[in-house]
Write a protein that holds these residues in place. Structure first.
Motif, PDB file in Angstrom:
ATOM      1  N   GLY A 293      42.991  -1.822  25.692  1.00  0.00           N
ATOM      2  CA  GLY A 293      43.875  -1.521  24.555  1.00  0.00           C
ATOM      3  C   GLY A 293      43.557  -2.324  23.309  1.00  0.00           C
ATOM      4  O   GLY A 293      43.994  -1.982  22.219  1.00  0.00           O
ATOM      5  N   ARG A 294      42.782  -3.382  23.447  1.00  0.00           N
ATOM      6  CA  ARG A 294      42.468  -4.201  22.264  1.00  0.00           C
ATOM      7  C   ARG A 294      41.425  -3.487  21.394  1.00  0.00           C
ATOM      8  O   ARG A 294      40.348  -3.119  21.878  1.00  0.00           O
ATOM      9  CB  ARG A 294      41.920  -5.552  22.732  1.00  0.00           C
ATOM     10  CG  ARG A 294      41.573  -6.414  21.581  1.00  0.00           C
ATOM     11  CD  ARG A 294      41.658  -7.881  21.868  1.00  0.00           C
ATOM     12  NE  ARG A 294      41.631  -8.554  20.585  1.00  0.00           N
ATOM     13  CZ  ARG A 294      41.019  -9.693  20.345  1.00  0.00           C
ATOM     14  NH1 ARG A 294      40.433 -10.323  21.341  1.00  0.00           N
ATOM     15  NH2 ARG A 294      41.011 -10.233  19.148  1.00  0.00           N
ATOM     16  N   PRO A 295      41.700  -3.277  20.112  1.00  0.00           N
ATOM     17  CA  PRO A 295      40.718  -2.603  19.245  1.00  0.00           C
ATOM     18  C   PRO A 295      39.447  -3.442  19.080  1.00  0.00           C
ATOM     19  O   PRO A 295      39.514  -4.670  19.073  1.00  0.00           O
ATOM     20  CB  PRO A 295      41.444  -2.483  17.903  1.00  0.00           C
ATOM     21  CG  PRO A 295      42.881  -2.716  18.204  1.00  0.00           C
ATOM     22  CD  PRO A 295      42.930  -3.616  19.413  1.00  0.00           C
ATOM     23  N   ILE A 296      38.308  -2.782  18.962  1.00  0.00           N
ATOM     24  CA  ILE A 296      37.027  -3.477  18.811  1.00  0.00           C
ATOM     25  C   ILE A 296      36.279  -2.944  17.589  1.00  0.00           C
ATOM     26  O   ILE A 296      36.596  -1.867  17.072  1.00  0.00           O
ATOM     27  CB  ILE A 296      36.156  -3.332  20.074  1.00  0.00           C
ATOM     28  CG1 ILE A 296      35.932  -1.842  20.410  1.00  0.00           C
ATOM     29  CG2 ILE A 296      36.779  -4.045  21.263  1.00  0.00           C
ATOM     30  CD1 ILE A 296      34.823  -1.605  21.401  1.00  0.00           C
ATOM     31  N   ASP A 297      35.284  -3.712  17.140  1.00  0.00           N
ATOM     32  CA  ASP A 297      34.513  -3.318  15.959  1.00  0.00           C
ATOM     33  C   ASP A 297      33.104  -2.861  16.304  1.00  0.00           C
ATOM     34  O   ASP A 297      32.530  -2.013  15.629  1.00  0.00           O
ATOM     35  CB  ASP A 297      34.408  -4.519  15.003  1.00  0.00           C
ATOM     36  CG  ASP A 297      35.772  -5.000  14.569  1.00  0.00           C
ATOM     37  OD1 ASP A 297      36.396  -4.292  13.765  1.00  0.00           O
ATOM     38  OD2 ASP A 297      36.228  -6.053  15.068  1.00  0.00           O
ATOM     39  N   GLN A 298      32.523  -3.457  17.323  1.00  0.00           N
ATOM     40  CA  GLN A 298      31.108  -3.173  17.611  1.00  0.00           C
ATOM     41  C   GLN A 298      30.831  -3.184  19.108  1.00  0.00           C
ATOM     42  O   GLN A 298      31.458  -3.937  19.868  1.00  0.00           O
ATOM     43  CB  GLN A 298      30.235  -4.239  16.948  1.00  0.00           C
ATOM     44  CG  GLN A 298      28.740  -4.071  17.238  1.00  0.00           C
ATOM     45  CD  GLN A 298      27.892  -5.023  16.420  1.00  0.00           C
ATOM     46  OE1 GLN A 298      27.737  -4.855  15.222  1.00  0.00           O
ATOM     47  NE2 GLN A 298      27.332  -6.031  17.079  1.00  0.00           N
ATOM     48  N   VAL A 299      29.880  -2.351  19.505  1.00  0.00           N
ATOM     49  CA  VAL A 299      29.398  -2.362  20.892  1.00  0.00           C
ATOM     50  C   VAL A 299      27.894  -2.578  20.838  1.00  0.00           C
ATOM     51  O   VAL A 299      27.190  -1.913  20.069  1.00  0.00           O
ATOM     52  CB  VAL A 299      29.726  -1.033  21.610  1.00  0.00           C
ATOM     53  CG1 VAL A 299      29.020  -0.954  22.949  1.00  0.00           C
ATOM     54  CG2 VAL A 299      31.231  -0.882  21.796  1.00  0.00           C
ATOM     55  N   PHE A 300      27.422  -3.524  21.624  1.00  0.00           N
ATOM     56  CA  PHE A 300      25.967  -3.764  21.710  1.00  0.00           C
ATOM     57  C   PHE A 300      25.480  -3.406  23.107  1.00  0.00           C
ATOM     58  O   PHE A 300      25.978  -3.945  24.107  1.00  0.00           O
ATOM     59  CB  PHE A 300      25.653  -5.229  21.394  1.00  0.00           C
ATOM     60  CG  PHE A 300      24.221  -5.612  21.699  1.00  0.00           C
ATOM     61  CD1 PHE A 300      23.153  -4.889  21.171  1.00  0.00           C
ATOM     62  CD2 PHE A 300      23.933  -6.701  22.520  1.00  0.00           C
ATOM     63  CE1 PHE A 300      21.835  -5.238  21.464  1.00  0.00           C
ATOM     64  CE2 PHE A 300      22.625  -7.064  22.816  1.00  0.00           C
ATOM     65  CZ  PHE A 300      21.566  -6.317  22.289  1.00  0.00           C
ATOM     66  N   ASP A 327      35.268   6.961  15.524  1.00  0.00           N
ATOM     67  CA  ASP A 327      34.827   7.039  14.124  1.00  0.00           C
ATOM     68  C   ASP A 327      34.517   5.689  13.510  1.00  0.00           C
ATOM     69  O   ASP A 327      33.531   5.519  12.822  1.00  0.00           O
ATOM     70  CB  ASP A 327      35.932   7.692  13.275  1.00  0.00           C
ATOM     71  CG  ASP A 327      35.897   9.193  13.460  1.00  0.00           C
ATOM     72  OD1 ASP A 327      34.862   9.710  13.922  1.00  0.00           O
ATOM     73  OD2 ASP A 327      36.930   9.832  13.154  1.00  0.00           O
ATOM     74  N   ASP A 328      35.373   4.727  13.744  1.00  0.00           N
ATOM     75  CA  ASP A 328      35.234   3.459  13.027  1.00  0.00           C
ATOM     76  C   ASP A 328      34.568   2.379  13.875  1.00  0.00           C
ATOM     77  O   ASP A 328      34.849   1.200  13.736  1.00  0.00           O
ATOM     78  CB  ASP A 328      36.616   2.993  12.554  1.00  0.00           C
ATOM     79  CG  ASP A 328      37.627   3.041  13.688  1.00  0.00           C
ATOM     80  OD1 ASP A 328      37.241   3.482  14.794  1.00  0.00           O
ATOM     81  OD2 ASP A 328      38.785   2.642  13.478  1.00  0.00           O
ATOM     82  N   GLY A 357      25.538   8.885  16.318  1.00  0.00           N
ATOM     83  CA  GLY A 357      25.810   7.873  15.292  1.00  0.00           C
ATOM     84  C   GLY A 357      25.605   6.434  15.735  1.00  0.00           C
ATOM     85  O   GLY A 357      26.069   5.503  15.073  1.00  0.00           O
ATOM     86  N   CYS A 358      24.913   6.245  16.848  1.00  0.00           N
ATOM     87  CA  CYS A 358      24.573   4.871  17.257  1.00  0.00           C
ATOM     88  C   CYS A 358      23.332   4.446  16.470  1.00  0.00           C
ATOM     89  O   CYS A 358      22.538   5.282  16.053  1.00  0.00           O
ATOM     90  CB  CYS A 358      24.274   4.809  18.750  1.00  0.00           C
ATOM     91  SG  CYS A 358      25.575   5.523  19.771  1.00  0.00           S
ATOM     92  N   CYS A 412      34.029   1.867  25.916  1.00  0.00           N
ATOM     93  CA  CYS A 412      34.702   1.195  24.797  1.00  0.00           C
ATOM     94  C   CYS A 412      34.264   1.812  23.467  1.00  0.00           C
ATOM     95  O   CYS A 412      35.067   1.940  22.540  1.00  0.00           O
ATOM     96  CB  CYS A 412      34.392  -0.298  24.795  1.00  0.00           C
ATOM     97  SG  CYS A 412      35.039  -1.161  26.235  1.00  0.00           S
ATOM     98  N   ALA A 413      32.994   2.189  23.383  1.00  0.00           N
ATOM     99  CA  ALA A 413      32.488   2.813  22.159  1.00  0.00           C
ATOM    100  C   ALA A 413      33.182   4.161  21.931  1.00  0.00           C
ATOM    101  O   ALA A 413      33.506   4.540  20.805  1.00  0.00           O
ATOM    102  CB  ALA A 413      30.978   2.995  22.248  1.00  0.00           C
ATOM    103  N   VAL A 414      33.409   4.888  22.999  1.00  0.00           N
ATOM    104  CA  VAL A 414      34.065   6.194  22.905  1.00  0.00           C
ATOM    105  C   VAL A 414      35.518   6.019  22.442  1.00  0.00           C
ATOM    106  O   VAL A 414      36.007   6.711  21.564  1.00  0.00           O
ATOM    107  CB  VAL A 414      34.032   6.917  24.278  1.00  0.00           C
ATOM    108  CG1 VAL A 414      34.928   8.153  24.275  1.00  0.00           C
ATOM    109  CG2 VAL A 414      32.591   7.282  24.653  1.00  0.00           C
ATOM    110  N   LYS A 415      36.180   5.061  23.021  1.00  0.00           N
ATOM    111  CA  LYS A 415      37.610   4.868  22.783  1.00  0.00           C
ATOM    112  C   LYS A 415      37.903   4.042  21.518  1.00  0.00           C
ATOM    113  O   LYS A 415      38.958   4.156  20.914  1.00  0.00           O
ATOM    114  CB  LYS A 415      38.194   4.155  24.025  1.00  0.00           C
ATOM    115  CG  LYS A 415      39.678   4.011  24.034  1.00  0.00           C
ATOM    116  CD  LYS A 415      40.409   5.310  24.326  1.00  0.00           C
ATOM    117  CE  LYS A 415      41.912   5.034  24.360  1.00  0.00           C
ATOM    118  NZ  LYS A 415      42.701   6.247  24.367  1.00  0.00           N
ATOM    119  N   GLY A 416      36.938   3.171  21.155  1.00  0.00           N
ATOM    120  CA  GLY A 416      37.182   2.291  19.999  1.00  0.00           C
ATOM    121  C   GLY A 416      38.036   1.090  20.368  1.00  0.00           C
ATOM    122  O   GLY A 416      38.520   0.361  19.517  1.00  0.00           O
TER     123      GLY A 416
END
Ligand SMILES: CC(C)[C@H](C(=O)O)[C@@H](O)C(=O)O
Ligand code: SF4
Length: 424
Positions: A293-300, A327-328, A357-358, A412-416
């Motif tokens: 549930g915690r929002p994230i900014d980046q996935v590596f 999206d973000d 968009g990766c 996580c990338a899918v969900k954001g």
């Protein structure tokens, strides 16, 4: 009393019939690796000591992976220094900016020999334990001693045996297994010990999945993360050697039946769930659902831990099945090596990452060390398939990193946001 696998290798390399934990031995080194960050100090140490010839120009591997292509004038200067050294010493195994991360390239090119001692001036050299080598990271000045003499002293470590049994559930990867183990024993739970992984789960793992386990041995303090070589290992090694003309004789070793382990850990994985190592410690391991549930900014997605073909395949499958990434969100994908990149291109994986968009980078250490690409800014949260989440590891001291498997990272990338991949 019998010997463990690590003891057997150290006994053989030091010309002793038997060795026991605590013994100090002088071992012959079969492969010695230095990269663009650690190599310059090794070379300068050799110069300062007046040593003008290395012990064996065929057993040394020099490779650029951390700052490639050069991302600063200092990096460019380091590259120049190392290229000069390679020429002067006629080093046979030199990999310039085009190959990728040392711990992926070394086995791919056939430089990892089961039953031998391998040292690298990089802490994740324990990765090569996956091939039944006693492989460990050493400092740059120790490496200078190795370059000069081909030998290094070791204190024979005790061995901790991890007997891993059961079948991994869907969406659970070897990364979850090793994070779970580190969560159990702690970041210092295996300091100066040899971690040995065995049991049916490990037997059934691919070489790539085993490498992920061995790679992270240092994150619990272990000198190596060794696995007994089997048919899969020998096939991999022989194929790599044949492909690259690096064939050298080797003798795979096994532990004695009556080997003595300091401790045996029974790890049953049937019920293991996807996990995260939460900020700012690798042993701060929580079930994914606990922190979801915690929002994230980046996935590596990448690194010597999880930048292999099976990792990229697993990640793109999740992204594709769910129609793309949030999206973000920023997703940085870095195949661990040129071979991985080429195979991923051939399978259409790279095209798909771009389609969604990766950002796909050249094979390198990339975002793993917070030095090259994908640096996190203040207040940002990243999910990473790499092996360390210390404060500031991937950028700002005010950023946070969650370590996860490629499947979980892709979810996580899918969900954001942080999520258990089973809940997508
Ligand atoms: C730059 C290098 C010395 C370092 C290491 O040894 O581990 C790096 O690879 C890392 O992962 O932090
Ligand atoms: S990918 Fe990361 S952990 Fe591996 S060698 Fe590079 S910086 Fe170190």
């Amino acid at each position: 009393m019998g010997m463990t696998l690590s003891e057997k290798i150290l006994a053989k390399a030091s010309g002793n019939k038997t060795v026991s934990p605590g013994d100090i031995v002088m071992a012959k080194i079969e492969t010695a690796m230095a990269h663009d960050i650690t190599g310059p100090l090794t070379v300068n140490t050799l110069k300062n000591e007046g040593i003008d010839k290395v012990w064996d120009n065929e057993k040394i591997v020099i490779l650029f992976d951390h700052q490639i292509p050069a991302d600063s004038i200092t990096a460019a200067e380091n590259h120049i220094l190392m290229r000069k050294f390679v020429k002067e010493q006629n080093i046979k195994n030199f990999y310039d900016i085009r190959e990728g991360v040392c711990h992926q390239v070394l086995p791919e090119k056939g430089h990892v020999l089961p039953g031998t001692v391998l040292v690298g001036a990089d802490s994740h050299t324990c990765t090569h334990g996956a091939f039944g080598a006693f492989a460990t990271g050493i400092g740059s000045t120790d490496m200078a001693a190795v370059f000069a003499t081909g030998e290094l002293w070791f204190k024979v470590p005790e061995t901790l045996y991890f007997n891993i049994t059961g079948e991994l559930k869907p969406y659970v990867m070897s990364k979850d297994v090793i994070l779970h183990i580190i969560g159990e024993v702690g970041f210092d739970g295996a300091t100066y010990k040899a971690a040995q992984y065995g049991g049916e789960t490990v037997k059934n793992m691919t070489i790539a999945s085993r490498m992920t386990m061995s790679n992270m041995a240092i994150e619990m303090g272990a000198k190596t993360g060794i696995i007994e070589p089997d048919e899969k290992t020998i096939n991999y090694v022989k194929t790599a050697m044949e492909k690259h003309g690096t064939t050298r004789p080797f003798e795979p070793l096994k532990a004695d039946e009556d080997a003595e382990y300091e401790e045996v850990f029974e790890i049953e994985v049937n019920d293991l769930e996807p996990v995260f190592a939460c900020p700012h410690a690798v042993d701060n391991v929580k079930q994914a659902r606990e922190v979801a549930g915690r929002p994230i900014d980046q996935v590596f997605i990448g690194s010597c831990t999880n930048g292999r073909l099976e990792d990229l395949r697993a990640a793109i499958k999740v992204i594709e099945e769910h129609g793309g990434i949030a999206d973000d969100i920023r997703v940085v994908v870095t195949p661990a090596s040129r071979e991985v990149m080429l195979a991923a291109i051939e399978e259409g994986i790279i095209q798909k990452f771009y389609k969604y968009g990766c950002v796909v980078t050249n094979p390198s250490c990339s975002a793993c060390m917070g030095a090259l690409y994908g640096i996190l800014g203040p207040g940002e949260v990243g999910v990473s398939t790499s092996n360390r989440n210390f404060r500031g590891r991937e950028g700002s001291l005010d950023s946070e990193v969650y370590l996860a498997s490629p499947i979980t990272a892709a979810a996580c990338a899918v969900k954001g946001e942080l999520i258990d991949p089973r809940d997508l």
